[in-house]
Design a protein around this motif. Structure first.
Motif, PDB file in Angstrom:
ATOM      1  N   GLY A   1       0.805  -1.213   0.000  1.00 44.64           N
ATOM      2  CA  GLY A   1       0.000   0.000   0.000  1.00 44.64           C
ATOM      3  C   GLY A   1       0.839   1.265   0.000  1.00 44.64           C
ATOM      4  N   ASP A   2       0.161   2.386   0.114  1.00 46.51           N
ATOM      5  CA  ASP A   2       0.863   3.673   0.170  1.00 46.51           C
ATOM      6  C   ASP A   2       1.686   3.750   1.447  1.00 46.51           C
ATOM      7  N   TYR A   3       2.830   4.435   1.328  1.00 50.92           N
ATOM      8  CA  TYR A   3       3.667   4.606   2.509  1.00 50.92           C
ATOM      9  C   TYR A   3       3.227   5.832   3.270  1.00 50.92           C
ATOM     10  N   ASN A   4       3.282   5.734   4.579  1.00 50.40           N
ATOM     11  CA  ASN A   4       3.003   6.879   5.424  1.00 50.40           C
ATOM     12  C   ASN A   4       4.032   7.977   5.131  1.00 50.40           C
ATOM     13  N   ALA A   5       3.592   9.219   5.265  1.00 44.61           N
ATOM     14  CA  ALA A   5       4.493  10.350   4.980  1.00 44.61           C
ATOM     15  C   ALA A   5       5.739  10.314   5.848  1.00 44.61           C
ATOM     16  N   LYS A   6       5.623   9.675   7.021  1.00 46.00           N
ATOM     17  CA  LYS A   6       6.785   9.700   7.917  1.00 46.00           C
ATOM     18  C   LYS A   6       7.836   8.644   7.558  1.00 46.00           C
ATOM     19  N   VAL A   7       7.540   7.780   6.607  1.00 43.63           N
ATOM     20  CA  VAL A   7       8.542   6.781   6.206  1.00 43.63           C
ATOM     21  C   VAL A   7       9.584   7.491   5.331  1.00 43.63           C
TER      22      VAL A   7
END
Lengths: 309, 361, 360
Positions: free
Chosen positions: B296-302
């Motif tokens: 899925g999409d990665y969290n912005a904090k990754v």
């Protein structure tokens, strides 16, 4: 084991115990009045789903708890009407209530499956609630303090008030209580409704205190543990508190021990899972061995009241 | 735990109901396919069943609602009750019936024997028949990708895996996660907690609490539902992963990414083959390469380098240059299980009864 | 004008038999109204749940499969309840009975012979009896309430099941999945009508009910059970032992539950799996009550409950009714039946309200 970890374990076990404690407190009062309501699981689910819906729609967990209490009480009054006014069999009626509550909550809860909610966290200042040591006092959901208050309140009511004395008299000897002029049915209605409200609030602890979501059968059988717990505690509120935390400790320690790794799995988890039930049977036997009768079940438990006017 | 009711809901999807196409010969070309999906839970579980239902919807989109009509039966118990559902669906004239859980297998086989003209497909199953095929997805490939993310993002070097019971698929998911994490972080360990229940969200949440209290800061779960992720969010640890579907709605900060079950390619291919009259007994086990397993999409904090490393693993698995179980692999007792240059192939996969080095179970 | 309940001199036999029928009928009417009110097609729901299963010969087969264990367990429970012995843990005795039969099946897996199935049946009944003898012992020796002990033991039985199939009994060929091997042909109940799914369970259930009906109505045993339950004092004068009755009630209900467990594991399941506990033991409690604790009534009640289960699935395939509705229908049926009990003991009497004469 560090102090911090011990505090953390304690906080988790208190959370795990609270819904069972609340529901069992209600059932304790019901049984003290001479009624056995096996519908606890159904009332918990009813309270859980209604409490979730109200909290989700209003944003207020307080309103959610209130609604859960009312929903549980409403469900219990179906049982009350059948068993008290129509003197139906309590075992069958209680089981029917559980089937009803399970079905009702699944149907009513459909729109709320997959919706996130917030836990109802401590209302103390965040410095206290998250302080590494002080959180052992301040770090709980209001539901936890409520449950502790209710332990005291139920004890006080049963032991120190005239109304409590009447309730116990109704449970021990309904015919005598009736002949003195007390309303056996009235007292039992009140007890059943109280038990339903407490089971409902116990149920709403699942989305508000443990896992902020609604899914079918969220309570996963805790209502039956609550029933066991009342017996385990020999119908005494403070023993109920101790028993609830002991059950919680067993369940929680299993998880912490697994997380810690090591040779824990020597004892099969099935043994741990059976312990609360086996312990309850053992307590029943021990109670029966006591000759003074102080800890035995209310004499009228499960018997319909039929005045021979 | 005992449950008193089992909810079995059925929706009619696609076009309006048509007359049953009883008596249609197998392997003949068809103008319209009736497909049925038997689920163990409800599509709104955000996990396993959701994935199958999404796959169904995408399949209808791809095939066209004029060519396929679907029926979904939910909350079917894995037992003789499912046999009744399969027979009901076969009798109603469905051309193909998807049994989406392991415990349906015995009963799908029984009904398949009685209805030789109806095709069956058994997800995660282990035996075929002339009109019963298998399909499964290599979720462990996804586990290798999120293991990479976990290994790079952890600060405590302790990850966790919450499962229901120790069955091979779960065990291999744990191994894939740990092996991948070790490659990017030699100190990484995975603590495993089985909740020993098929369904108990409150216990899953408490398991997550027990793990986080003992230093875990990345958590993943093999149980449907967001219980563990919600605890990760509440405790503010590095994070966790959605299982089966994107679960970021439940944990906007903690949700790092998700393994998404994408059954759409398989369902599309399968229904198309029924339309074409080319459906045949088979055993399909696809993964990232053909899109069955998606990240899925990665969290912005990754961080960007983590995303890059995870994508590299994903792409390497997709093009075949990386195998999640390529040697050398030692188990957590120190025994070498896979030699350098060897792999655990699909046949050996189901027999693995050990945990990889660094797994604490 | 008011109605008042007046106690009957003797319970009405007519009402005893009329009220279950009334309960089912009122459930249909009320159910149709309630489900219409919440946005479903209420009348269609009732039609699909209660009638469609009766209109199709395939569904008839399903009914026999679903009703058989409910009837067998329900008959046993109704005998116990007649004696005021409240075994609510039939689910646990069913599981242990199934496990005992599985034990025989695994031990004889390389063998063949007609004797295997009877041996499994014996083991199943013995397993259920043994498990029910724990509460019987505790009740007769320590006066421990059997409602609580039988319930507690049900949860323990599920753990025993898990332990065995995740451990020693796990099939070596199941790819690590928790299940036993598939039973061989001599360990599986034969189909009694070729080309159908009707197994031995259905005729056995009828036979069990008939035997129980004869025993309860015509034998000293039945008299003892009924007397101890309804008039404990009289029973003591008659020389019936209360303890012996408790033992009998629990052994019979436990044995039949265990036997039903064997029929299920050797029949529809064909092997032991984690999903074996299917709530037959709890549903049978409803069946026992709906059947008026009468073996013949239990047969009818078992069929009614089976209809609602099978019909519940039909209602989902055809009108999209959630299966939770089935639970609500079943609970409503039981609520109404229990409420209707009052008509057995009381009659409705019209009373003319007197005009109020001043304050009371």
């Amino acid at each position: 084991m560090s102090v911090e970890l011990m505090i953390a374990i304690f906080i988790t076990l208190v959370g795990a115990s609270t819904p069972i404690l609340l529901a069992a407190l209600g059932e304790l009062v019901v049984e003290k009045s001479g009624v056995l309501n096996l519908g606890v699981e159904g009332m918990m689910l009813t309270g859980a789903v209604v409490g979730f819906a109200v909290t989700y729609n209003t944003g207020s967990p307080w309103l959610g708890i209130l609604a859960a209490g009312f929903a549980g009480a409403a469900a219990s009054l179906i049982f009350g009407f059948l068993t008290l006014s129509l003197s139906s069999n309590q075992v069958a009626t209680g089981l029917a209530l559980t089937i009803f509550g399970t079905g009702f909550s699944a149907l009513f809860g459909q729109p709320y499956t997959g919706k996130p909610l917030q836990l109802f966290k401590s209302i103390f200042p965040v410095e206290l609630a998250t302080h590494p040591f002080l959180k052992v006092i301040f770090g709980y959901s209001p539901l936890v303090y409520f449950s502790l208050f209710m332990v005291f309140a139920v004890w006080w009511f049963l032991q120190k008030t005239r109304a409590g004395l009447i309730l116990r008299a109704v449970g021990e000897s309904d015919l005598s209580a009736h002949s003195i002029g007390y309303s056996v049915i009235g007292v039992r209605y009140a007890a059943v409704a109280f038990g339903g409200a407490m089971a409902g609030i116990g149920g709403v602890c699942f989305p508000l205190l443990l896992t902020p979501q609604w899914v079918e059968r969220l309570t996963s059988g805790r209502g039956w543990i609550a029933l066991a717990l009342v017996v385990f505690a020999a119908w005494r509120p403070f023993r109920l508190l101790a028993g609830a935390y002991l059950f919680g400790l067993i369940a929680t320690m299993e998880l912490y021990a697994k997380a810690a790794g090591g040779p824990f799995r020597i004892i099969p988890s099935e043994v741990w899972a059976s312990l609360p039930y086996l312990a309850t049977i053992l307590v029943l036997v021990l109670i029966s061995l006591r000759r003074d009768g102080s800890a035995s079940a209310p004499a009228c438990l499960g018997r319909p009241f039929v005045p021979s006017n | 735990m005992t449950k008193f009711t089992r909810r079995t809901m059925l929706k009619i999807g696609g076009a309006a109901a048509t007359l049953p196409l009883i008596g249609s010969r197998a392997f003949a070309q068809k103008d319209k396919v009736r497909a049925a999906f038997v689920l163990i839970g409800t599509p709104d579980d955000n996990g396993w069943n959701f994935g199958h239902d999404q796959g169904r919807l995408a399949m209808i989109e791809a095939i066209g609602a004029d060519k396929v009509e679907t029926t979904v039966v939910t909350n079917v118990a894995e037992g003789p009750d499912s046999e009744r559902v399969f027979r009901e669906l076969a009798q109603q004239g469905h051309d193909i019936i998807y049994a989406t859980s392991f415990g349906f297998g015995d009963y799908a086989h029984k009904v398949a024997k009685q209805f030789p003209e109806v095709k069956f497909e058994w997800a995660t199953g282990n035996s075929t028949a002339p009109n019963l095929s298998l399909y499964n997805a290599k979720f462990h490939e996804g586990r290798a990708v999120i293991g990479t993310v976990a290994g790079m993002m952890t600060k405590t070097n302790i990850g966790a895996y919450i499962g229901s019971f120790p069955i091979p698929e779960v065990r291999m998911g744990i191994n894939a996660f740990q092996i991948a994490a070790r490659k990017v972080n030699p100190d990484f360990v995975t603590k495993v907690v089985y909740v020993d229940s098929w369904f108990d969200p409150a216990k899953e949440a408490d398991a997550a609490r027990a793990l986080i209290d003992q230093g875990v800061d990345v958590i993943t779960q093999h149980t449907d539902g967001p219980a563990a992720l919600q605890v990760a969010e509440e405790r503010g640890i590095v994070g966790g992963f959605g299982q089966g579907a994107d679960m970021s709605a439940f944990a906007p900060n903690a949700h790092l990414t998700a393994i998404i079950d994408n059954w759409a390619p398989h369902y599309t291919k399968s229904v198309q083959s029924v339309l074409d009259g080319t459906w045949a007994e088979s055993s399909v086990w696809d993964g990232i390469a053909s899109g069955e397993v998606m990240i899925g999409d990665y969290n912005a904090k990754v961080p960007a380098d983590v995303v890059a490393a995870a994508d590299a693993v994903k792409n390497a698995i997709a093009d075949g240059s990386l195998h999640p179980f390529a040697g050398p692999i030692s188990d957590n007792q120190g025994t070498v299980r896979v030699e350098e240059g060897d792999i655990i192939d699909d046949g050996e996969f189901w027999g693995v009864d050990w945990y990889a080095e660094g797994v604490e179970a | 004008m008011l109605y008042r309940l007046e106690k009957r001199q003797v319970p009405s036999r007519t009402m005893l038999y009329v009220t279950p029928v009334l309960a089912v009928l009122v459930t249909m009417v009320l159910g149709a109204i309630i489900f219409s009110a919440i946005g479903f097609d209420g009348p269609a729901a009732v039609r699909e749940i209660f009638f469609t299963p009766l209109t199709n010969h395939y569904k008839w087969q399903d009914l026999t499969v679903k009703a058989a264990p409910l009837i067998i367990i329900g008959v046993g429970l109704s005998i116990g309840y007649r004696a005021n012995v409240w075994n609510i843990g039939a689910e646990g005795q069913y599981v242990i009975g199934g496990l005992a039969a599985t034990g025989v099946a695994l031990a004889t897996h390389d063998m063949s012979g007609w004797w295997i199935l009877p041996l499994m049946a014996l083991a199943g009944a013995a397993g259920g009896m043994a498990y029910a003898s724990i509460p019987a012992y505790l009740r007769t020796k320590f006066s421990v309430n059997e409602i609580l002990t039988t319930l507690m033991l049900t949860y323990v039985s599920v753990q025993v099941l898990n332990y065995l199939i995740f451990g020693p009994w796990k099939s070596p060929t199941s790819f690590g999945q928790p299940q036993t091997v598939l039973f061989n042909a001599d360990q599986t109940l034969p189909y009694i009508i070729p080309g159908t799914i009707v197994q031995m369970g259905a005729p056995i259930a009828i036979i069990v009910a008939l035997i129980a009906w004869l025993a309860m109505g015509r034998s000293l045993f039945g008299f003892q059970i009924r007397t101890v339950g309804s008039a404990p004092h009289a029973a003591r004068y008659a020389g019936f032992s209360a303890k012996q009755t408790v033992w009998l009630a629990l052994l019979i209900s436990g044995g039949l539950a265990g036997f039903a467990g064997m029929l299920e594991v050797a029949g529809p399941f064909g092997r032991m799996v984690p999903q074996f506990p299917t709530n037959y033991g709890f549903t049978a409690i409803i069946v026992a009550f709906l059947g008026r604790l009468n073996p013949i009534g239990v047969v009818l009640a078992g069929i009614v409950l089976a209809i609602t289960f099978v019909g519940g699935e039909v209602a989902q395939t055809t009108i999209g009714l959630p299966n939770a509705a089935v639970g609500i229908f079943q609970a409503m049926m039981l609520f109404l039946l229990l409420a209707g009990d009052i008509l057995v003991r009381y009659r409705l009497k019209r009373v003319i309200t007197k005009p109020a004469t001043g304050a009371a």
